[in-house]
Design an enzyme around this catalytic site. Structure first.
Site, PDB file in Angstrom:
ATOM      1  N   ASN A  87       0.869  -1.181   0.000  1.00 21.86           N
ATOM      2  CA  ASN A  87       0.000   0.000   0.000  1.00 21.86           C
ATOM      3  C   ASN A  87       0.907   1.232   0.000  1.00 21.86           C
ATOM      4  OD1 ASN A  87      -1.815   2.029   0.521  1.00 21.86           O
ATOM      5  ND2 ASN A  87      -2.349   1.337   2.596  1.00 21.86           N
ATOM      6  N   TRP A  88       1.022   1.850  -1.157  1.00 17.42           N
ATOM      7  CA  TRP A  88       1.945   2.995  -1.284  1.00 17.42           C
ATOM      8  C   TRP A  88       1.393   4.257  -0.628  1.00 17.42           C
ATOM      9  CZ3 TRP A  88       4.192   2.976  -6.991  1.00 17.42           C
ATOM     10  CH2 TRP A  88       4.819   1.726  -7.214  1.00 17.42           C
ATOM     11  N   LYS A  89       0.117   4.269  -0.315  1.00 20.80           N
ATOM     12  CA  LYS A  89      -0.528   5.460   0.264  1.00 20.80           C
ATOM     13  C   LYS A  89      -0.260   6.683  -0.638  1.00 20.80           C
ATOM     14  CE  LYS A  89      -0.210   3.232   4.701  1.00 20.80           C
ATOM     15  NZ  LYS A  89      -0.170   3.318   6.159  1.00 20.80           N
TER      16      LYS A  89
ATOM     17  N   HIS B  41      -9.724   0.969   4.640  1.00 23.16           N
ATOM     18  CA  HIS B  41      -8.433   1.151   5.322  1.00 23.16           C
ATOM     19  C   HIS B  41      -8.630   2.088   6.519  1.00 23.16           C
ATOM     20  CE1 HIS B  41      -4.354   2.419   6.195  1.00 23.16           C
ATOM     21  NE2 HIS B  41      -3.980   1.288   5.622  1.00 23.16           N
TER      22      HIS B  41
ATOM     23  N   GLU C  42      -7.014   4.489   7.616  1.00 29.74           N
ATOM     24  CA  GLU C  42      -6.810   5.929   7.349  1.00 29.74           C
ATOM     25  C   GLU C  42      -8.049   6.531   6.688  1.00 29.74           C
ATOM     26  OE1 GLU C  42      -3.034   5.453   5.399  1.00 29.74           O
ATOM     27  OE2 GLU C  42      -2.156   4.890   7.330  1.00 29.74           O
TER      28      GLU C  42
ATOM     29  N   GLU D 263      -5.578  -5.086  10.316  1.00 29.73           N
ATOM     30  CA  GLU D 263      -4.564  -4.057  10.544  1.00 29.73           C
ATOM     31  C   GLU D 263      -4.876  -3.315  11.836  1.00 29.73           C
ATOM     32  OE1 GLU D 263      -2.477  -2.806   6.645  1.00 29.73           O
ATOM     33  OE2 GLU D 263      -4.237  -1.568   6.902  1.00 29.73           O
TER      34      GLU D 263
ATOM     35  N   GLY E 255       2.224   2.222  10.739  1.00 23.88           N
ATOM     36  CA  GLY E 255       3.159   3.337  10.605  1.00 23.88           C
ATOM     37  C   GLY E 255       3.826   3.727  11.913  1.00 23.88           C
TER      38      GLY E 255
ATOM     39  N   SER F  46       3.199  -2.158  10.266  1.00 23.70           N
ATOM     40  CA  SER F  46       4.648  -2.197  10.463  1.00 23.70           C
ATOM     41  C   SER F  46       5.290  -3.539  10.104  1.00 23.70           C
ATOM     42  CB  SER F  46       5.000  -1.784  11.898  1.00 23.70           C
ATOM     43  OG  SER F  46       4.563  -0.455  12.143  1.00 23.70           O
TER      44      SER F  46
ATOM     45  N   GLY G  33       2.807  -1.145   4.270  1.00 26.11           N
ATOM     46  CA  GLY G  33       2.844   0.270   3.912  1.00 26.11           C
ATOM     47  C   GLY G  33       4.276   0.723   3.673  1.00 26.11           C
ATOM     48  N   GLY G  34       4.887   1.291   4.710  1.00 30.35           N
ATOM     49  CA  GLY G  34       6.224   1.879   4.596  1.00 30.35           C
ATOM     50  C   GLY G  34       7.243   1.010   3.866  1.00 30.35           C
TER      51      GLY G  34
HETATM   52  P1  PGA Z   1       2.677   0.291   7.592  1.00 29.88           P
HETATM   53  O1  PGA Z   1       1.229   0.474   6.914  1.00 29.88           O
HETATM   54  O2  PGA Z   1       3.240  -1.008   7.051  1.00 29.88           O
HETATM   55  O3  PGA Z   1       3.468   1.483   7.182  1.00 29.88           O
HETATM   56  O4  PGA Z   1       2.439   0.199   9.060  1.00 29.88           O
HETATM   57  C1  PGA Z   1       0.379  -0.602   6.679  1.00 29.88           C
HETATM   58  C2  PGA Z   1      -0.932  -0.134   6.086  1.00 29.88           C
HETATM   59  O5  PGA Z   1      -1.423   0.934   6.484  1.00 29.88           O
HETATM   60  O6  PGA Z   1      -1.507  -0.799   5.202  1.00 29.88           O
END
Ligand code: PGA
Length: 255
Positions: free
Chosen positions: A10-12, A99, A101, A171, A177, A217, A238-239
């Protein structure tokens, strides 16, 4: 075990167009050389990169592209929205729904998620439905109840046949994050609970076939221990998905 192993990135809201294309061009051959492992890799870039990246993955084994969200409407006067069928026509095969967010910053509910899942399935996309508790909900011991409610509101209107095309991602919001990962045991407990929910609300068949990903994470160092757990079928990253080597190492960790 007959369910798909998946590692999704997930590149966000990261990487401009050129950067996104160059990241995808690095990841694709690296992941392709791992294709014999049978792990499915899905890239979730920002919308504007999607068509170009879909062209890059076309014809490749086990690499897919998806949108990070879709509209709950089919078409029309919804400025700023992107429909599920537009994603499909741009070459996407998957879409993230619900998600945390989106839930946290844009007020999305699980009921919105149900509408988006219906749009995704009607357009021929595989929705990856995200659930998870906040830190307070975990500390208050309500996490099972919260997740069961998110599952109920997001998925219970679906038929068994539709559920065959749905992926779930657990998640925990406190792990996204933050560098705080759920321990493999904490994640496994929730994954087993989700699978139990699928068994009770649908069938043993649905429970056994639904891929359930862990996100929060995930990195190249902790992925193997998480993926070794019985009910964890992969990760939503994500990251660490923004670095081709790290992402590929996580794909490899899901053998
Ligand atoms: P993260 O994000 O790996 O940076 O914690 C995961 C996500 O939000 O899908």
């Amino acid at each position: 075990m007959s369910r798909a192993k998946i590692v999704a990135g997930n590149w966000k809201m990261n990487k401009d167009y050129e950067e996104g294309l160059s990241l995808a061009s690095e990841i694709i051959p690296m992941v392709e050389s791992e294709a014999s492992t049978g792990v499915h890799a899905i890239l979730f870039p920002p919308f504007v990169h999607l068509h170009a990246i879909a062209s890059l993955v076309k014809g490749k084994n086990h690499i897919y592209v998806g949108g990070q969200d879709c509209s709950m409407h089919t078409s029309g006067a919804y400025t700023g929205e992107v429909s599920a069928s537009m994603l499909r026509s741009a070459g996407a095969s998957h879409v993230l729904v619900g998600h945390s967010e989106r839930r946290q910053y844009y007020g999305e509910s699980s009921a919105d998620g149900a509408l988006k899942i219906a749009q995704a399935l009607a357009a021929g996309l595989i929705p990856v439905y995200c659930v998870g508790e906040t830190k307070d909900e975990r500390l208050g011991g309500q996490y099972e109840e919260i997740i069961a409610r998110q599952l109920q509101e997001g998925l219970s209107a679906l038929s068994e046949a539709q559920m065959a095309h749905v992926v779930i991602a657990y998640e925990p919001v406190w792990a996204i994050g933050t560098g705080l990962t759920a321990s493999p045991e904490q994640a496994q407990e929730v994954h087993a609970m989700i699978r139990g929910w699928l068994r009770n609300h649908f069938s043993a068949q649905v429970a056994n076939h639904t891929s359930i990903l862990y996100g929060g994470s995930v990195n190249a160092g902790n992925a193997s221990a998480l993926f070794a757990m019985e009910d964890i079928d992969g990760g939503l990253v994500g990251g660490a998905s923004l670095k081709s080597r790290d992402f590929t190492d996580i794909v490899k960790a899901n053998r």
